[in-house]
Design an enzyme around this catalytic site. Structure first.
Site, PDB file in Angstrom:
ATOM      1  N   ASP A 146       2.414 -18.076   2.708  1.00 34.35           N
ATOM      2  CA  ASP A 146       2.083 -16.925   3.567  1.00 34.35           C
ATOM      3  C   ASP A 146       0.688 -17.085   4.150  1.00 34.35           C
ATOM      4  O   ASP A 146      -0.213 -17.614   3.501  1.00 34.35           O
ATOM      5  CB  ASP A 146       2.142 -15.632   2.750  1.00 34.35           C
ATOM      6  CG  ASP A 146       2.384 -14.414   3.640  1.00 34.35           C
ATOM      7  OD1 ASP A 146       2.277 -14.553   4.865  1.00 34.35           O
ATOM      8  OD2 ASP A 146       2.661 -13.331   3.100  1.00 34.35           O
ATOM      9  N   LYS A 184      -5.496  -2.516   2.232  1.00 31.06           N
ATOM     10  CA  LYS A 184      -4.800  -3.715   2.723  1.00 31.06           C
ATOM     11  C   LYS A 184      -4.004  -3.460   3.998  1.00 31.06           C
ATOM     12  O   LYS A 184      -4.138  -4.188   4.986  1.00 31.06           O
ATOM     13  CB  LYS A 184      -3.875  -4.273   1.639  1.00 31.06           C
ATOM     14  CG  LYS A 184      -3.074  -5.488   2.123  1.00 31.06           C
ATOM     15  CD  LYS A 184      -2.118  -6.023   1.068  1.00 31.06           C
ATOM     16  CE  LYS A 184      -1.308  -7.175   1.644  1.00 31.06           C
ATOM     17  NZ  LYS A 184      -0.360  -7.732   0.653  1.00 31.06           N
ATOM     18  N   ASP A 198       4.814 -14.981  10.006  1.00 31.32           N
ATOM     19  CA  ASP A 198       3.707 -15.858   9.603  1.00 31.32           C
ATOM     20  C   ASP A 198       3.881 -16.381   8.183  1.00 31.32           C
ATOM     21  O   ASP A 198       2.941 -16.948   7.614  1.00 31.32           O
ATOM     22  CB  ASP A 198       2.368 -15.117   9.719  1.00 31.32           C
ATOM     23  CG  ASP A 198       2.295 -13.893   8.814  1.00 31.32           C
ATOM     24  OD1 ASP A 198       3.355 -13.479   8.298  1.00 31.32           O
ATOM     25  OD2 ASP A 198       1.200 -13.347   8.631  1.00 31.32           O
TER      26      ASP A 198
END
Length: 1239
Positions: free
Chosen positions: A934, A1003, A1163
């Protein structure tokens, strides 16, 4: 005028056709008072038929001085009126008068059509009052009056026929005595000259005359904005032709052509539809008459027009070579070559062979030149990929050619059926007596409902057909004839079976129904056009590239292009189907929903014999509020819900595209061809109705790198992790588990409180509290049902595929982000879905594979985020006992895996590690498990690389460090420093937040801020995280979230100095571009054109039989851009496009150099444990290669060239100057050199 035109002119006088205006004039003597009234007064507005896309509000006024042509036309119109008047007096009907024409619609009838505009009051204007049957009929009408009208009509017809015959005789005499010479300067006549000799010998014009003699109601009015009218006309004509209703198609085309206000909405391709028909069934004369119509409309023939003419010539064995030569010469004069015919036209059935036969009559040695990729050019980033092939190693599938061909046939059969019925995972539950009873009741009701719907459909089609005999406006009748009646019934019954307990919005339900009909229609088109036979032959050859027992060194797209060259004969595989406008799909679906609501009924005492027996509907049409807007809603009756819940049906029916493919997908070779075998799919998924993306892609000539990368993602074969699937199904069929993301059944849901609002024992506050409790309980039950059904679908599909190898075809959104096409079950899904998917191909672990499995497991737990890879590996080695216990006793052991962030993927990884360590040689253990890599806040990585920001690059691991950097922890630490300072200064909320600021709290906001999240959105994200902390005082949540979002944005601005500058530049650029009236557009480094489809909202009202449906259309390219959306979306969309470009580059080079398995979830990149290091190396190399390009400078140059022309209007000089200065001022960059990235 060419000889063809003279012949057509004379022959058409025998019928009331397009050319009737050229006949000799007659007077209006003897006109009845009714006719004069109709002619001189405003036309009555009455209800529209389905799909009427043009509102009408017109009046007819006859000029005092008129030429003979006009008088003949009006004489014909008066005859129409007389004939209609007689029928009116003889039957109980409603007159529909327009342009002095009369047509009949059986009453009562509901208004249908579309209106558009921003004015909210337009809704009331569109409402149409429909007169009851017989209202317009004169009370004194009698049989004697009818006879008098009949006599008058007969006399008028006799007079008209005599004068037409006399004029026809004179014209034919003139043709023989005076051959008409063509004027050299008349280009329009020269287009038809090549047909003149043929037209002299053709006598079959009667078919056209019969079609023309049908009265076509002329409709004036402003079409809806958005350009749907042309699209609707095209799809309507194609539907008429498909069902064989040529009379309706031809008459409708003529009715559109006759009126200038409607003729402007036509283009050459609309006329080509009928040319294509006459090329097979008609004569060259009929095609010639359509060429004349093209000339009258001010249009020029295109390749499709000449193709139809040549096809007709090829089918005529007696066609003169001189006629063909004239046609080819005229085509060349119009700038089109013969090669263009064969490379750019879409052929059906044997059309190509017929055209080639005609060409070879005059050029016997001609061979079509098909350079499908001649115009392709590669972007600089991938030039080496396509020019240096010596070291390429393309992977092979572990199948023989024969096995792949057998899989193709199975997939083809499934797509031909369009649906598939599979076993539900709930079938494993023990069957109770009540379940058996309910299943029998449901089966009995389904059989009865099918009969009722079948009869209702037949009756409704008869009504539409009879009421539309003289009504050639757009309506639904052709769309209801595309399939067999039972297929429409099956589609409706499928919707009933899949109806959510809480119901579905009318718009969504209707759209689904319309799309199912369209999909079946497209499949039927391909079957009729003989596409399936050619596709089967080509795919059998294509398997040589994929099979393990063959040798090929080309990529799939190139191989398919070569096969197209070899199999050039026959139909064209791509672009043969006609898409439907969203308004058509929605209207057709609404019509079917209305039929279901009106006809599907059940006995009220079916579950409780004590109730009074009466038939009640099983579906109700009601209204509800969604975001303060009232929307139509279809809700199932509680009796139906109860029966379906208690029956727990063991079979589920899905559309075929929902399932993974049983064979490798077709490679994308164009924007309209690829993925499924027969199911229509687009390369770029867009909002229903948006067309600007398709137009942009059609013009693009260098998409091969984009298509190749998507093909590679789709070529990855998958299989099911059966041991894990069985565990998940056992929990699902037990009671579920919210902790493990397995939705529980409704039996585990909250009980809905039962109370009477009129009970005097409750106080007002208690009643209000109880009402809230009821609403919350119902909402919770609805959510539980939705989640349960979603899990049921996914697990049932997985269980159905448990012994199969399968593939996920891919496409992309407008930014280039890729997605699997199957919507429910794919690797982009939840933790549960990802856990039960493994690669079909296995590879040995190798020397470092087991270590990567352990590191991957630690990553899935969410622990050790700040540790290095070696630190994570060491931690994994300390918990080997827990790993093995989880693998051996997942439900009865220590259950260590249940505490992971991704518990099911962690359990699957524990099982893989256990199998590997227990094997004789772990390095030789064959692993199918996908290992994920990741990105570290990928958006910030791109911003840091664009701005050459050293500090930002270090924070997101673009710079080599001993310990991986965690940007989220860094931001949290920075925010904590701000909080501590404010707390010392006495700020109350800062003191309350002491000890609660963590990585998890910030986050989501950090991750999404680079994708355009606002302070408001960020506050909601932080608020949600704070509510999840039980110890945090709830009364401070709102104030704390406000405080934290400000600190997060401040921390990001301090840590990433270049990021904010680039974001501001992109935002302001988009604002000025959209204010100048343009949408923001750019091209990715791989050559993919991107355009933002955000326009000002236009309201369009669909007047269906059920209700007015208000469509808020914000993608209409004719509307001005939405400045707010354009500027807010440009920065995140630009970063998304860079992210997708990096993924595509990585996919191409993984395939090229290593031949490794590669899959992406945006991604996050997946591969085998053996090839993780290789993939990581390629990933870093391609990131460096991407950001070695002058991306911002190239973007600036593109925007300047597109939006700042050298010569601009003086009135907008200042505006253009501001835009020019902004676009030319590229943000300054830092000192970071993007050459070596952190491993």
């Amino acid at each position: 005028m060419s000889l063809l035109r003279v012949c057509a002119f004379a022959k058409c006088l025998n019928g009331r056709s397009l050319f009737q205006r050229c006949a000799a004039g007659v007077s209006f003597v003897g006109c009845c008072q009714l006719c004069a009234s109709i002619r001189n007064t405003a036309v009555r507005r009455i209800s529209e038929t389905p799909l009427q896309l043009q509102r009408r509000n017109v009046s007819v006024v006859i000029a005092k001085t008129e030429d003979p042509k006009r008088r003949v036309l009006e004489q014909s119109q008066l005859l129409d009126v007389l004939e209609a008047r007689i029928q009116q007096l003889q039957s109980d009907v409603v007159l529909d008068v327009q342009h002095a024409n009369v047509q009949f619609v059986k009453a009562p009838s509901s208004g249908r059509g579309v209106s558009s505009g921003r004015d909210p009051k337009s809704k009331s204007v569109d409402k149409t009052d429909i007169p009851k049957s017989g209202q317009t009929v004169a009370k004194g009408a009698s049989k004697s009056q009818s006879s008098r009208w009949m006599e008058k009509l007969s006399q008028e017809k006799k007079n008209k026929l005599k004068k037409q015959q006399h004029l026809q005789h004179d014209i034919q005499k003139n043709v023989k005595e005076k051959p008409i010479a063509q004027s050299k300067g008349s280009k329009g006549d020269s287009r038809n000259q090549f047909l003149s000799k043929e037209s002299q010998t053709q006598t079959e014009l009667t078919e056209v005359e019969e079609l023309d003699s049908s009265k076509c109601l002329q409709q004036d009015g402003k079409p809806p904005a958005g350009g749907d009218i042309l699209h609707s006309i095209h799809s309507y004509l194609e539907a008429c032709v498909f069902v064989g209703n040529l009379e309706r198609a031809h008459s409708f085309l003529l009715s559109q052509h006759r009126v200038r206000s409607r003729r402007k909405h036509l283009n050459t391709n609309v006329y080509n539809i009928m040319m294509r028909v006459w090329a097979k069934k008609g004569t060259l004369n009929q095609i010639g008459s359509l060429f004349i119509l093209l000339e009258e409309a001010g249009l020029k023939p295109n390749l499709g027009s000449y193709c139809a003419a040549l096809e007709r010539m090829g089918r005529n064995p007696n066609c003169s070579p001189r006629v063909i030569s004239r046609c080819l010469n005229q085509m060349e004069e119009d700038g089109m070559s013969i090669d263009d015919l064969f490379s750019r036209c879409v052929f059906r059935q044997d059309e190509r062979d017929m055209v080639l036969m005609a060409v070879r009559i005059v050029e016997p040695d001609y061979q079509p030149s098909l350079n499908l990729n001649a115009t392709q050019c590669s972007p600089p980033l991938v030039q080496d990929f396509y020019t240096q092939r010596a070291d390429h190693h393309y992977p092979k599938l572990d199948f023989t050619q024969e096995e792949l061909q057998e899989r193709f046939q199975r997939q083809l059969s499934m797509e031909q059926a369009c649906t598939i019925t599979i076993d539900s995972v709930e079938a494993a539950k023990p069957v109770t007596e009540n379940m058996v009873k309910m299943r029998e009741l449901l089966a009995e009701q389904h059989a009865q409902w099918k009969k009722i719907l079948l009869q209702a459909l037949k009756e409704s089609k008869m009504i539409l057909a009879n009421s539309s005999i003289k009504d050639y406006r757009l309506n639904l009748y052709p769309y209801l004839c595309l399939l067999e009646d039972r297929e429409y019934v099956d589609i409706m019954m499928q919707s009933v079976a899949n109806m959510p307990l809480s119901g579905e919005s009318l718009k969504v339900l209707a759209s689904d129904l319309g799309n199912r009909v369209y999909t079946k229609y497209c499949v039927q088109q391909k079957l009729r056009n003989q596409v399936v036979e050619k596709l089967s032959s080509m795919y059998n050859e294509f398997t040589k590239l994929l099979a393990k027992d063959t040798e090929y060194t080309v990529i799939p797209r190139e191989q398919w292009w070569e096969l197209e060259k070899e199999h050039s004969s026959g139909p064209t595989l791509q672009g043969g189907e006609t898409s439907w406008p969203y308004i058509v799909t929605l209207d057709l679906g609404t019509y079917l929903v209305d039929m279901m609501v009106k006809n599907l009924k059940i006995n009220s005492d079916i579950l409780n014999p004590s109730y009074e027996r009466k038939l009640i509907p099983i579906l109700y049409h009601m209204y509800t509020f969604r975001n303060t807007r009232q929307v139509g809603f279809i809700k199932p009756h509680p009796i139906l819900n109860q029966m379906q819940q208690e029956a727990m049906e063991t079979r589920l029916t899905f559309d075929s595209y929902v399932m993974p493919m049983l064979c490798p997908p077709l490679p994308w070779t164009s924007v309209k061809f690829g993925a499924y075998l027969l199911t229509p799919t687009k390369l770029m998924r867009t909002v229903d109705g948006a067309t600007q993306h398709d137009v942009l892609l059609e013009k693009c000539q260098n998409l091969q790198a984009v298509m190749d990368s998507i093909n590679l993602l789709g070529n990855c074969a998958w299989k099911i992790n059966k041991p894990l699937l069985d565990i998940i199904i056992s929990i699902f069929n037990d009671r579920g588990s919210e902790k493990l993301d397995i939705p529980p059944p409704l039996s585990e849901g909250p009980k809905i409180p039962q109370f009477s609002p009129h009970d005097p024992t409750y106080t007002a506050s208690e009643k209000a509290h109880m009402k809230r409790e009821v609403i919350n309980a119902k909402k919770k039950c609805s959510e539980m049902h939705s989640l349960r059904m979603d899990a049921l679908y996914k697990l049932s599909i997985a269980n159905h595929m448990r012994d199969e190898i399968f593939w996920f075809p891919h496409n992309m959104d407008f930014r280039g982000r890729t997605y699997p096409c199957p919507p429910y079950f794919n690797h982009l899904g939840s933790d549960v879905t990802r856990a039960i998917l493994v690669f079909a191909e296995g590879k040995p672990l190798g020397p470092k594979g087991l270590d990567w499995l352990k590191i991957h497991l630690v990553n899935l737990t969410g622990l050790k985020k700040k540790n290095s890879l070696q630190g994570r590996l060491e931690y994994a080695n300390t918990i080997v006992e827990d790993i093995l216990d989880s693998a051996d006793n997942p439900l009865n052991g220590k259950k260590w895996w249940m505490n992971a962030d991704e518990p099911w993927q962690a359990l699957a990884c524990c099982m893989e590690i256990a199998n590997a360590v227990r094997s004789p040689d772990p390095t030789q253990f064959i692993s199918h498990f996908p290992v994920h890599q990741d990105g570290s806040c990928n958006g910030l990585q791109h911003y840091a690389a664009l701005g050459r920001d050293v500090i930002g690059a270090t924070s997101v691991n673009l710079v080599p460090c001993d310990v991986p950097q965690d940007v989220y922890s860094g931001v949290a630490q920075q925010v904590e420093e701000f909080r501590a300072k404010d707390a010392n200064d006495g700020l109350k909320i800062a003191q309350v937040l002491n000890g609660f600021i963590s990585r998890k709290v910030v986050k989501q906001t950090v991750m999404t801020v680079v994708y355009g999240v606002t302070r408001y959105g960020g506050r909601l994200q932080i608020e949600k995280r704070l509510k999840e902390i039980d110890e945090f005082p709830k009364e401070y949540v709102w104030e704390a979230s406000h405080y934290l979002v400000r600190q997060v944005f401040s921390a990001l601005k301090e840590m990433f100095t270049g990021t904010r500058e680039i974001q501001d530049w992109l935002t302001e650029s988009a604002r000025l571009i959209s204010k100048s009236g343009h949408t923001v557009e750019w091209v990715t480094p791989l050559g993919l054109p991107v355009i933002q489809p955000y326009h000002r909202t236009r309201n369009q009202v669909l007047k269906s039989t059920m209700q007015l449906i208000n469509l808020q259309i914000n993608y209409d390219s004719k509307e001005r851009p939405d400045t707010v959306k354009q500027k807010n979306a440009f920065p995140p969309n630009f970063i998304h496009s860079l992210d997708s470009t990096h993924m595509m580059l990585t996919a191409l080079h993984c395939y090229r150099y290593a031949g490794l398995t590669f899959v992406s979830v945006h991604d996050c990149f997946w591969t085998h444990a053996l090839t993780v290091d290789t993939m990581n190396k390629i990933c870093r190399e391609q990131f460096v290669a991407l950001h070695s390009q002058p991306i911002l400078k190239d973007l600036s140059n593109f925007l300047l060239q597109k939006y700042c022309p050298s010569s601009s209007n003086n009135k907008k000089y200042q505006e253009y100057r501001r835009l020019f200065l902004l676009l030319a001022k590229v943000p300054q960059t830092g000192q970071f050199v993007c050459s070596i990235l952190a491993p």
